[in-house]
Design a protein around this motif. Sequence first.
Motif, PDB file in Angstrom:
ATOM      1  N   GLU A  55       0.830  -1.202   0.000  1.00 28.46           N
ATOM      2  CA  GLU A  55       0.000   0.000   0.000  1.00 28.46           C
ATOM      3  C   GLU A  55       0.865   1.253   0.000  1.00 28.46           C
ATOM      4  O   GLU A  55       0.605   2.212  -0.740  1.00 28.46           O
ATOM      5  N   GLN A 235      -2.470  -8.444   0.433  1.00 25.55           N
ATOM      6  CA  GLN A 235      -2.665  -7.168  -0.260  1.00 25.55           C
ATOM      7  C   GLN A 235      -3.741  -7.212  -1.332  1.00 25.55           C
ATOM      8  O   GLN A 235      -4.191  -6.163  -1.807  1.00 25.55           O
ATOM      9  N   TYR A 236      -4.186  -8.406  -1.745  1.00 29.79           N
ATOM     10  CA  TYR A 236      -5.146  -8.516  -2.826  1.00 29.79           C
ATOM     11  C   TYR A 236      -6.588  -8.663  -2.343  1.00 29.79           C
ATOM     12  O   TYR A 236      -7.517  -8.570  -3.147  1.00 29.79           O
ATOM     13  N   GLU A 238     -10.219  -7.967  -0.746  1.00 29.73           N
ATOM     14  CA  GLU A 238     -11.074  -6.784  -0.731  1.00 29.73           C
ATOM     15  C   GLU A 238     -11.131  -6.136   0.641  1.00 29.73           C
ATOM     16  O   GLU A 238     -11.091  -4.906   0.758  1.00 29.73           O
ATOM     17  N   ARG A 241      -8.119  -3.997   1.083  1.00 33.72           N
ATOM     18  CA  ARG A 241      -8.126  -2.839   0.199  1.00 33.72           C
ATOM     19  C   ARG A 241      -9.135  -1.788   0.649  1.00 33.72           C
ATOM     20  O   ARG A 241      -8.924  -0.594   0.461  1.00 33.72           O
ATOM     21  N   SER A 244      -7.261  -0.277   3.934  1.00 34.34           N
ATOM     22  CA  SER A 244      -5.851   0.127   3.882  1.00 34.34           C
ATOM     23  C   SER A 244      -5.681   1.636   3.948  1.00 34.34           C
ATOM     24  O   SER A 244      -4.751   2.137   4.599  1.00 34.34           O
ATOM     25  N   ASN A 262      -9.259   5.991  -6.187  1.00 31.22           N
ATOM     26  CA  ASN A 262      -9.867   4.816  -6.804  1.00 31.22           C
ATOM     27  C   ASN A 262     -10.283   5.181  -8.222  1.00 31.22           C
ATOM     28  O   ASN A 262     -11.085   6.099  -8.419  1.00 31.22           O
ATOM     29  N   ALA A 545      -7.283  -0.830  -5.758  1.00 31.71           N
ATOM     30  CA  ALA A 545      -5.835  -0.947  -5.574  1.00 31.71           C
ATOM     31  C   ALA A 545      -5.082   0.313  -5.993  1.00 31.71           C
ATOM     32  O   ALA A 545      -3.875   0.252  -6.224  1.00 31.71           O
TER      33      ALA A 545
END
Length: 712
Positions: A55, A235-236, A238, A241, A244, A262, A545
């Motif tokens: 991130e 990190q992948y 949802e 994300r 974060s 985003n 992401a």
Amino acid sequence: MKRTIRTTALTVGALIAALGLQAGSAHAETTAPRIDLRVLLVSDGGPATDAIAAELDTAGTPYTKVDLTQAGRPTIDAAFLADTVDGRPRAKYQAVVLPNDNPFAAGSAEMTALADYERTYAVPQVDAYTYARPEAGLQYPVYGGYSGSLDGVQAQVTAAGEAGPFGYLKGAVPFEDNSPTVGESYAYLSTPVAGADFTPYVQAPIPGTTKQGSLVGEYRHDGRRELVVTFVYNQYQEQFRLLSRGIVEWMTGGVHLGAARNYFAVHVDDVFAADDRWDTKLNCTPGDVDCTNDEGTPSPIRMTPADVDHATAWQSSHHFTFDLVYNGAGSVDQRSDNNGVDQLADKLVADRNQFRWVNHTYTHAFLGCEQNTTVVPWTCETNPDGSTKWVSRSAIDNEIAINRVWGHLNGLPLDDDELVTGEHSGLKILPQQPQDNPNLAPALADNGVKWLASDNSRDPEQRVVGPATTVSRYPMNVFYNAGTASEEADEYNWIYTSRAQGGSGICEDNPATTTCLPAPLDTSTGYQDYIVPLETRIDLGHVLANDPKPHFIHQSNLTEDRLAYPVLDGVLDGYDALFTDSTPLVNLRMKDIGTELQRRATWRTAVQNGQVTAYRIGATVTVQAPAGIAATATMPTGTTQSGHAFGTAYAGATSGWTTTTGGTLTLTLPSTAASTAPSTTAHHKAPAATRPAPHAKVPAGVTEQVPYTPDN
């Protein structure tokens, strides 16, 4: 519509308050310590700290990583954490990220040094994934809590979280459940220990009870502040994300280098042209070299005027704009075959200002090597000396220039800097064409092209091709050669099932990159029930992401069954259900995406090479970077640069790019932000950061328990 922007309280305020200073006063500026805008990330190699590092990397936020698994790592002591610069005390890190609340051995001098440092400089600590225990302000889960899977559970941001670091979320935090056979999440749910100064920010129901257990919360004790996270993530996922941004904003107090937004952009290729249709009997597409049919060819797929009306109405209802990537020859051929009539082109030209437009070359010709299509797969033709035969510079020039002229004659609002070649041709295509067509770069220069699309699945990194810079596009798995849901599912079955199930076996031959379906999809329901949710999740993952790269579909996906819309609705409606109005989707055209990616690459290089230094003294933030470089930062609303507002509003803060003057950028924080101690909006307890950590009885069998990571 009026929008209320929330701002989180700032760590600088805690520091000033702790020192008994008034923000903005001369005395505060002359006696406040210097706090460097850099994060200390202590990793044990686990997915949680790696996720936070990713991130920070993506946003362009500087950090120093200490890997506890490396024998030669630096020792974390007082000298590592702080020193003096120009007679002023300096804290080298504005925040500390640990893999759990205390990853060191009992009695560790390093943990003591960290605790002393955090107290002295009011530096917050993130426990990236920790066991719920009294040392972290929470009761052991065995006392009415829960330890186990959270797959498919919907967590909720609390009122304190909405008023604090997670105010950009509407409330729901869904946990993924993508496979019934794979454990995807694990958590410890518990309630605060009696007497602990603990504020939950994100909670989930404790199974078998009416209580909520904390997943993310702030624990204040012994003059320190910790963000306690009790669920595992990578990190992948949802759930990470979604949270974060708030984790970073909490630990930096909303004052940090780097920024995140985003993004979502959708290119619609082959507009005005027609796309060949999948043959469900032959399991191939007529026009491909390996697809012959003596019984006739299925009709091609081409939009209608009614599809244009649907597209403009959909855009209006979703506050979104398509980029139409067009081939003018498609309309010329249509008129030639129909006595000069092309109702689709007439409608699109009439509604041209409802869309953005991008040159896709005149005929969609392949612009790489000259292809030998008598073999499968095709190969590049060669000259007598064995060298590759390339499509000529003049041929590429004609494809670009004629399409541009056609577009301008029809009044399309083009940006001549942008180009998408047919099939991204001209660029390297492995394995047949391992290099770019050497005639491509000169042709781009001839036509003033500065931004060139590439296929992210083949060429993901931004690179320079002559005068142009590439912009990688994500291919959406909604096939160009399918007009109906049944055709889409039929082709999907062919690609993703084994030979024994009647498929191509591609998934068997390439197990590292392609997964076989357990069984063929029902062609009447498979698209809506399986393909749409899967593609929606993938595309929404890109959106969350901080990834500005565009996605691309084809004009065939906007007609007949209009296959693209269920996926697009899933992305946009799903996004709207999660985020407040302060955090809108950013919908950029291709050149602006390219500029964003280019700036990030330059900034990331400068940060990684140690060319960027930033620090805060009181209410003043100073950034030093190579002269002329565009710097990016996130600051509280009301921050100024040379007396003018800095950045633009997003997610309750202000952020943006700005060029340094002579290598230095100076920002002034608003007095309200700099004078407010953290968490005062989150709860109304008396200042209790000096409370000692509470004690609780240690249940049998858990004294050595460590965070659990599921095997996924």
